[in-house]
Design an enzyme around this catalytic site. Sequence first.
Site, short mmCIF file in Angstrom:
data_model
loop_
_atom_site.label_atom_id
_atom_site.label_comp_id
_atom_site.label_asym_id
_atom_site.label_seq_id
_atom_site.Cartn_x
_atom_site.Cartn_y
_atom_site.Cartn_z
N SER A 138 10.67 48.50 19.01
CA SER A 138 10.28 47.39 19.88
C SER A 138 11.46 46.48 20.11
O SER A 138 12.43 46.46 19.33
CB SER A 138 9.14 46.62 19.20
N TYR A 151 5.87 42.60 11.38
CA TYR A 151 5.95 43.57 12.46
C TYR A 151 7.39 43.73 12.95
O TYR A 151 7.90 44.85 13.05
CB TYR A 151 5.05 43.14 13.62
#
Length: 261
Positions: A138, A151
């Site tokens: 990401s 995350y």
Amino acid sequence: MSTALITGASGGIGKAFAEELAARNTNLVLVARSKEQLSKLASHLQEQYKIQVDILVKDLTEPGATDTVFDAVKAKGLTIDLLINNAGFAHYGDFAESDGERQIKMVQLNILALVDLTHKFLPQMRQRRSGSIINVSSLTAFQPMPYISLYAASKAFIVSFSQALWAENRQYGVRVLVTCPGPVETNFFTEANFPPALAAKTNKISTSEQVVRESLKALERGDSIVVIGGFSTHFISRLSRFVPRRTLLYILEKQFKTKTL
């Protein structure tokens, strides 16, 4: 025909990978928790593209889940030519006040399952001197991210781990790519429990289909990493090189904190 195994295949980027690869005449092994969604997708792809699609309904955070997946593939006599580690999730909130069990499950899925599946299938690829692995990271991997701290940290791990594997395995004919998309038009923000006002501020730059196409092109080129998105996405991925870490953290904390926290 080659065979690809995709985790998190029931929706979003994982589903888009399945659809694109099916169109390229690739047999599939689809892994996710939802039997209904997997079965529906498998039936559609088999009917439209006349390929073989096997589904494995599994929660990869459960003990022994990756063993079950690997053993099932072995029992079916399948050779995995492309492993796509896509499964993962995020959770918005102050880490100290977040549910501890959910945080541990995030580590188990985003990191441990990815590592274990890679470790199980990579030796076979090296032995055959062919094969590919795509690990989905990401844009958040490139800087610490307050309120989605774990995350972002898990995605940073994936970038470092994947690029090291790219270097280790070139001599064996195995390609490893980490793909780092910016905001994508999926259910990510809803599932991560982002406050609606904060999610609304984030421009969804890419579609899942764009992420898949650009990732597969980068894999074909032999790249180790690809950042997917517009100018702002690429700018953000390099921001930590030019802005002092303390200043960047101050900005991000203010940006991602809501009035309810």
